[in-house]
Design an enzyme around this catalytic site. Structure first.
Site, PDB file in Angstrom:
ATOM      1  CB  CYS A 252      -0.958  -0.021   1.181  1.00  0.00           C
ATOM      2  SG  CYS A 252      -1.968  -1.509   1.220  1.00  0.00           S
TER       3      CYS A 252
ATOM      4  CG  HIS B 261      -1.760   4.213   5.353  1.00  0.00           C
ATOM      5  ND1 HIS B 261      -1.660   4.107   3.983  1.00  0.00           N
ATOM      6  CD2 HIS B 261      -1.948   2.940   5.819  1.00  0.00           C
ATOM      7  CE1 HIS B 261      -1.768   2.834   3.631  1.00  0.00           C
ATOM      8  NE2 HIS B 261      -1.951   2.112   4.720  1.00  0.00           N
TER       9      HIS B 261
ATOM     10  CD  GLU C 157      -1.346   7.469   9.384  1.00  0.00           C
ATOM     11  OE1 GLU C 157      -0.947   8.239   8.496  1.00  0.00           O
ATOM     12  OE2 GLU C 157      -2.297   6.672   9.211  1.00  0.00           O
TER      13      GLU C 157
ATOM     14  CE  LYS D  82      -5.485   4.219   2.257  1.00  0.00           C
ATOM     15  NZ  LYS D  82      -4.540   5.331   2.504  1.00  0.00           N
TER      16      LYS D  82
ATOM     17  CG  HIS E 119      -6.457   0.697   1.441  1.00  0.00           C
ATOM     18  ND1 HIS E 119      -5.523   1.290   0.623  1.00  0.00           N
ATOM     19  CD2 HIS E 119      -5.737   0.066   2.414  1.00  0.00           C
ATOM     20  CE1 HIS E 119      -4.311   1.036   1.064  1.00  0.00           C
ATOM     21  NE2 HIS E 119      -4.412   0.300   2.151  1.00  0.00           N
TER      22      HIS E 119
ATOM     23  CG  PHE F   7       0.114  -5.740   4.425  1.00  0.00           C
ATOM     24  CD1 PHE F   7      -0.353  -5.009   5.498  1.00  0.00           C
ATOM     25  CD2 PHE F   7      -0.772  -6.593   3.780  1.00  0.00           C
ATOM     26  CE1 PHE F   7      -1.665  -5.092   5.913  1.00  0.00           C
ATOM     27  CE2 PHE F   7      -2.091  -6.695   4.186  1.00  0.00           C
ATOM     28  CZ  PHE F   7      -2.546  -5.941   5.252  1.00  0.00           C
TER      29      PHE F   7
END
Length: 411
Positions: A162, A301, A312, A333, A338, A397
């Site tokens: 991502c 994010h 975050e 998002k 996403h 990831f």
């Protein structure tokens, strides 16, 4: 070192098939979440996504024959690239060997892989498409864009889940800043909403199983329960400032810093202390030669997973100290879903637009405060305010962190 500006953008998303319509819907908080229409979800617990419905690559300007030989993610990238080129101004005088394409994808041609594997099982190996390999590999969007527009410089495809397109933009920024390229098409594309992919994300507990589309993706809300799969592409044309001026290009924004780190912690879970993400933000700020207190907004994010927002938020506090409570943070998002490997490209465009217009996009759907997420998440709707610097964060990831620092263009 060279200055790096943004001279054109292109986007294909579930909330708009071009950058401007996407931005208007993001500002207004009009999300793209609905029941999945492209396949039967009866065997799945996850029923909703942010799809690009009734996709027609020919209507988007692609050649019909060529489009049939492209995976869905490459079609998205080619459509976004066409928008970008069409609005970039006169490119006839550029040196093609100093014009690059750095466009990634987190998963690549997943749709083609699933389709052709089913054909392989049902009809045998001789029926597998001769185009399967170029359709499935992650670098083909970059390759196809270069072929179409004859950009002969650096051409590659970062793959960092991502964080993919944020890394692509960062690497393009560095190539231009350090003098290796004059301009570069960069960003990412993804088209992986299929039963197999949804099953994989569902079974690892990453996706929300909520049925309420207005509470489906709710970053920083205490009741958040997983992300919403989305698809599309976001591309930017980055250019050396003097080169852009010389050809009379319109300048939309400027990139002034890039930070990249890894948590080195877990294959899917973020570092609970937020140390890696904090260092990515600080690296970008230091490269720009500014103080953390000069940053006014962060496009987070913000995936709507329990761990991401907690970590975050911790990273933002670690990076900014007391200033964390004075800057604005939002997750778009909550509108787009996403977009995986395309997320960073789309969110960089949104961050650029926020600086250009002086409007901070909202975090939509937020209702229930989380004591571990206690910053200003722009939950009241779009906010009019002038800011000079903004960060766009992407976390993937594998622990991959990328942070882009954008500046309002001032000449």
């Amino acid at each position: 070192m060279k200055r790096v500006v943004i001279t054109s953008v292109g986007a294909v998303t579930p909330v708009g098939l071009d950058a401007e319509s996407m931005w208007q819907n993001v500002k207004q908080g009009k999300h793209g979440f609905a029941p999945i229409s492209s396949f039967d979800t009866s065997r799945l617990k996850v029923k909703n996504a942010a799809e690009i419905r009734n996709w027609d690559p020919v209507a988007m300007g692609l050649n019909k024959k060529e489009a049939r030989r492209m995976d869905r993610y490459t079609q998205f990238a080619m459509a976004a690239a066409k928008q970008l080129i069409d609005s970039a101004g006169d490119l006839s005088g550029i040196d093609p060997y100093r014009a690059g394409v750095i466009v990634g994808s987190g998963i690549g041609g997943f749709q083609s892989t699933v389709t052709e594997h089913a054909k392989f099982l049902e009809k045998g190996p001789d029926r597998v498409s001769v185009f399967l390999i170029p359709m499935m590999i992650c670098n083909m969007a970059a390759g196809q864009i270069a072929i179409e527009y004859k950009f002969r410089g650096d051409n590659f495809a970062p793959v960092t889940a991502c964080a993919t397109s944020a890394h692509a933009i960062g690497e393009a920024f560095r190539k231009i800043k350090d003098g290796y390229l004059d301009l570069c098409i960069t960003g990412g594309s993804e088209g992986s909403i299929n039963e197999f992919a949804v099953a994989g994300f569902q079974n690892m507990g990453a996706l929300t199983e909520s049925q309420d589309c207005d509470r489906l993706c709710i970053p920083f809300d205490k009741e958040r329960s997983g992300f919403v799969m989305s698809e599309g592409a976001g591309l930017l044309l980055l250019e050396e400032y003097e080169h852009a001026k010389a050809r009379g290009a319109q300048i939309l924004g400027e990139i002034v810093g890039y930070g990249a780190t890894d948590d080195a912690h877990h294959i899917t879970g973020p570092d609970p202390e937020g140390d890696g993400a904090a260092h990515a933000m600080l690296h970008a700020i230091r490269e720009a030669g500014i103080e953390p207190g000069e940053v006014g907004y962060i496009n987070a994010h913000g995936t709507s997973t329990p761990l991401n927002e907690q970590c975050e938020t911790a990273a933002i506090k670690r990076a900014f100290g007391e200033h964390a409570y004075k800057l604005a943070v939002s997750s778009t998002k909550s509108v787009t879903g996403h977009m995986l490997g395309a997320a960073g490209g789309v969110e960089a465009i949104i961050t650029m637009k926020a600086l250009e217009e002086g409007v901070l996009p909202p975090t939509v759907g937020y209702k229930v405060p989380d004591e571990l997420c206690d910053l200003d998440y722009v939950t009241e709707g779009a906010r009019k305010t002038e800011i000079k610097y903004a960060l766009s964060n992407s976390l993937g990831f594998g622990g991959h962190n990328a942070s882009l620092l954008l500046k309002k263009f001032e000449g």
